[in-house]
Design a protein around this motif. Sequence first.
Motif, PDB file in Angstrom:
ATOM      1  N   LEU A  14     -30.919 -28.269  57.893  1.00 36.12           N
ATOM      2  CA  LEU A  14     -30.470 -26.882  58.018  1.00 36.12           C
ATOM      3  C   LEU A  14     -30.566 -25.998  56.047  1.00 36.12           C
ATOM      4  O   LEU A  14     -30.599 -25.003  56.786  1.00 36.12           O
ATOM      5  N   ALA A  18     -32.115 -22.417  56.636  1.00 31.50           N
ATOM      6  CA  ALA A  18     -31.075 -21.463  56.470  1.00 31.50           C
ATOM      7  C   ALA A  18     -32.272 -20.520  55.021  1.00 31.50           C
ATOM      8  O   ALA A  18     -32.153 -19.483  54.840  1.00 31.50           O
ATOM      9  N   LEU A  40     -26.511 -19.902  59.322  1.00 32.59           N
ATOM     10  CA  LEU A  40     -27.506 -20.427  59.693  1.00 32.59           C
ATOM     11  C   LEU A  40     -26.882 -21.718  59.180  1.00 32.59           C
ATOM     12  O   LEU A  40     -27.227 -23.412  59.682  1.00 32.59           O
ATOM     13  N   ARG A  41     -26.405 -22.079  57.800  1.00 33.47           N
ATOM     14  CA  ARG A  41     -25.645 -23.370  57.492  1.00 33.47           C
ATOM     15  C   ARG A  41     -23.872 -23.552  57.900  1.00 33.47           C
ATOM     16  O   ARG A  41     -24.340 -25.298  57.735  1.00 33.47           O
ATOM     17  N   THR A  46     -25.385 -22.885  65.083  1.00 31.65           N
ATOM     18  CA  THR A  46     -26.461 -23.447  64.768  1.00 31.65           C
ATOM     19  C   THR A  46     -27.630 -24.331  64.569  1.00 31.65           C
ATOM     20  O   THR A  46     -28.924 -24.858  65.311  1.00 31.65           O
ATOM     21  N   ALA A  47     -26.260 -25.486  64.120  1.00 35.04           N
ATOM     22  CA  ALA A  47     -27.587 -27.265  64.304  1.00 35.04           C
ATOM     23  C   ALA A  47     -27.659 -27.893  65.615  1.00 35.04           C
ATOM     24  O   ALA A  47     -28.596 -28.726  66.526  1.00 35.04           O
ATOM     25  N   LEU A  50     -30.827 -26.186  67.162  1.00 40.82           N
ATOM     26  CA  LEU A  50     -31.650 -26.148  66.805  1.00 40.82           C
ATOM     27  C   LEU A  50     -31.905 -27.404  67.307  1.00 40.82           C
ATOM     28  O   LEU A  50     -33.428 -28.472  67.765  1.00 40.82           O
TER      29      LEU A  50
END
Length: 228
Positions: A14, A18, A40-41, A46-47, A50
């Motif tokens: 990530l 990012a 993003l982090r 996000t995780a 993805l």
Amino acid sequence: MPARAEASFAAAVLGRVAEQVTCRYAGASRFARGFVRGKLRGDPATATILRLAAAAPFGSVVDLGCGRGQLGLALLLTGLADQLTGLDRDATKISEAAAAAVGLPACFAVADLTTAPVPDCDTLLIIDVLLQMPEAAQRALLGRMVAAARRRILIRAFDPDCGWRAQVGFAMERLGRRVRRDGVEIRPLPLPLLQSHLTAAGFAVRVVPCWAGTPLPNVLLIAERPPA
């Protein structure tokens, strides 16, 4: 891989994604770059998204309420999506997204999601947006979403029946309204109602927690059409 090692690996991946995405916002403000990097982090969505895309790439993606577009750009830059369309009502954020996406198969447009058509796509994303609309507008948008998405819909929603987490979430939103003074009040639909709209359109739906590291009642609805 042990759970701790897997978590460290995921954080490292990530972090790289990012930074790769954030570099594309070099012309934006420091605040915008920090926001993109932080989302993003640090955002659990996000995780999760993805990982889902790594298991089954998303193809053409429409991101409703895309903001600055960082999630869609992360999917493109990791090869997990082929094409991106982002819609949002905030013209400044759309301008920042478009500048960051130069050279990529992406387009962004200002749109009012209460009335805007939803482009056809393989995968449709709507993250933390639906609940900000009036209930009738939410229902109408859900109808346009299920008609547009060929393969899957991902909704990050607020579960109003999630016990103490829901109480904390509503309290934080009330405080946020006082600080923002924008009058925006969340109206989260019950999860069974959201699910019923999706299953009636032929999607198989599962719900996974999406609140890691926060006290909020955020969940991800993953709706997928069965293989033909």
